[in-house]
Design a protein around this motif. Structure first.
Motif, PDB file in Angstrom:
ATOM      1  N   LEU A 180       0.824  -1.208   0.000  1.00 51.82           N
ATOM      2  CA  LEU A 180       0.000   0.000   0.000  1.00 51.82           C
ATOM      3  C   LEU A 180       0.858   1.258   0.000  1.00 51.82           C
ATOM      4  N   GLU A 181       2.157   1.084  -0.177  1.00 51.44           N
ATOM      5  CA  GLU A 181       3.071   2.228  -0.194  1.00 51.44           C
ATOM      6  C   GLU A 181       2.699   3.254  -1.265  1.00 51.44           C
ATOM      7  N   PRO A 182       2.378   2.830  -2.514  1.00 50.68           N
ATOM      8  CA  PRO A 182       2.000   3.840  -3.514  1.00 50.68           C
ATOM      9  C   PRO A 182       0.780   4.656  -3.089  1.00 50.68           C
TER      10      PRO A 182
ATOM     11  N   ARG B  27      -7.731   9.166  -5.617  1.00 53.01           N
ATOM     12  CA  ARG B  27      -7.755   7.716  -5.888  1.00 53.01           C
ATOM     13  C   ARG B  27      -8.084   6.912  -4.636  1.00 53.01           C
ATOM     14  N   VAL B  28      -7.888   7.506  -3.461  1.00 52.08           N
ATOM     15  CA  VAL B  28      -8.206   6.842  -2.190  1.00 52.08           C
ATOM     16  C   VAL B  28      -8.985   7.863  -1.352  1.00 52.08           C
ATOM     17  N   PRO B  29     -10.268   8.086  -1.690  1.00 53.28           N
ATOM     18  CA  PRO B  29     -11.014   9.176  -1.068  1.00 53.28           C
ATOM     19  C   PRO B  29     -11.199   9.061   0.446  1.00 53.28           C
TER      20      PRO B  29
ATOM     21  N   LEU C 252      -0.227   7.033   8.771  1.00 54.20           N
ATOM     22  CA  LEU C 252       0.107   5.700   8.246  1.00 54.20           C
ATOM     23  C   LEU C 252       1.479   5.645   7.576  1.00 54.20           C
ATOM     24  N   ARG C 253       2.063   6.778   7.281  1.00 57.16           N
ATOM     25  CA  ARG C 253       3.406   6.797   6.685  1.00 57.16           C
ATOM     26  C   ARG C 253       4.485   6.394   7.686  1.00 57.16           C
TER      27      ARG C 253
ATOM     28  N   TYR D 245      -7.274  -5.735  -3.086  1.00 48.72           N
ATOM     29  CA  TYR D 245      -7.295  -6.912  -3.953  1.00 48.72           C
ATOM     30  C   TYR D 245      -6.386  -6.721  -5.169  1.00 48.72           C
ATOM     31  N   TRP D 246      -6.497  -5.575  -5.798  1.00 46.49           N
ATOM     32  CA  TRP D 246      -5.723  -5.360  -7.028  1.00 46.49           C
ATOM     33  C   TRP D 246      -4.275  -4.992  -6.755  1.00 46.49           C
ATOM     34  N   ARG D 247      -3.904  -4.782  -5.495  1.00 48.65           N
ATOM     35  CA  ARG D 247      -2.506  -4.527  -5.144  1.00 48.65           C
ATOM     36  C   ARG D 247      -1.769  -5.816  -4.777  1.00 48.65           C
TER      37      ARG D 247
END
Length: 198
Positions: free
Chosen positions: A30-32, A41-43, A53-54, A85-87
């Motif tokens: 989930l780094e990107p 993209r991640v509302p 979270l960083r 899922y897609w990551r």
């Protein structure tokens, strides 16, 4: 996406090992999402939560929220399950242990790249080793292997106890390390066997 998230645990900074109900399993980085992606993209990932979270220590507190079907940190559920899922990267690390004559003693499929290489792996006869080789002459924690090198990936081989040969170098000096280019599988010679790591 109809699959349900069944398991989740942090295995490396910003990486979660997950398993979905349809059989999809692997590591989701989930780094990107935290460092590269535009916030649209991640509302559900607020600027404050993104910053929190960083921190690898904060990220590592991830848990599965079975009711919501996604990852959670406290009360926050910033990632839609479909993003997770897609990551997913399904890559695994295959290991084969065989005799010098070629008889296969064991074939293993270890966790994903980050799960294996972030802490490194140990090879030895002790049950606490990542790869257990229960053969005469193999020390409890014979050798430790990590991956390094940046643009020139290599295996970093460290003797813990016992004699090890890898990449044409042989050593029995505890703490001695050397690098072997990762262009091909790593072959470790321990006592009367060979451990092949891909």
């Amino acid at each position: 996406m109809a699959a349900t998230l069944l398991e989740a645990r942090c295995v490396a900074p910003f990486v979660v090992r997950v398993r979905f109900s349809d059989g999809m399993e692997g590591e989701a980085s989930l780094e990107p999402c935290l460092f590269d992606w535009d916030s649209s993209r991640v509302p559900d990932l607020t600027p404050e939560l993104r910053e929190w979270l960083r921190s690898p220590e904060h990220f590592a507190t991830v848990r599965l929220d079975a009711d919501a079907g996604t990852l959670a940190w406290g009360d926050a559920r910033p990632f839609n399950p479909s993003v997770v899922y897609w990551r997913v990267e399904r890559y695994r690390v295959p290991v084969t242990v065989r005799t010098q004559e070629g008889t296969v003693l064991e074939s293993l499929l270890l966790g994903g790249r980050r799960e294996v290489w972030t802490p490194g792996l140990t090879v030895g006869s002790a049950p606490t080793s990542t790869v257990v080789v229960d053969r005469p002459g193999v020390a409890p924690h014979h050798v430790r292997v990590r991956v390094g090198g940046g643009h020139h990936p290599c295996y970093v081989v460290e003797v813990v106890e016992g004699t090890t040969t890898a990449g044409g170098t042989t050593s029995s000096t505890p703490g001695e390390t050397w690098r072997v280019p990762a262009r091909q599988p790593l072959l470790l010679e321990l006592a009367d066997c060979i451990v092949e790591i891909c």
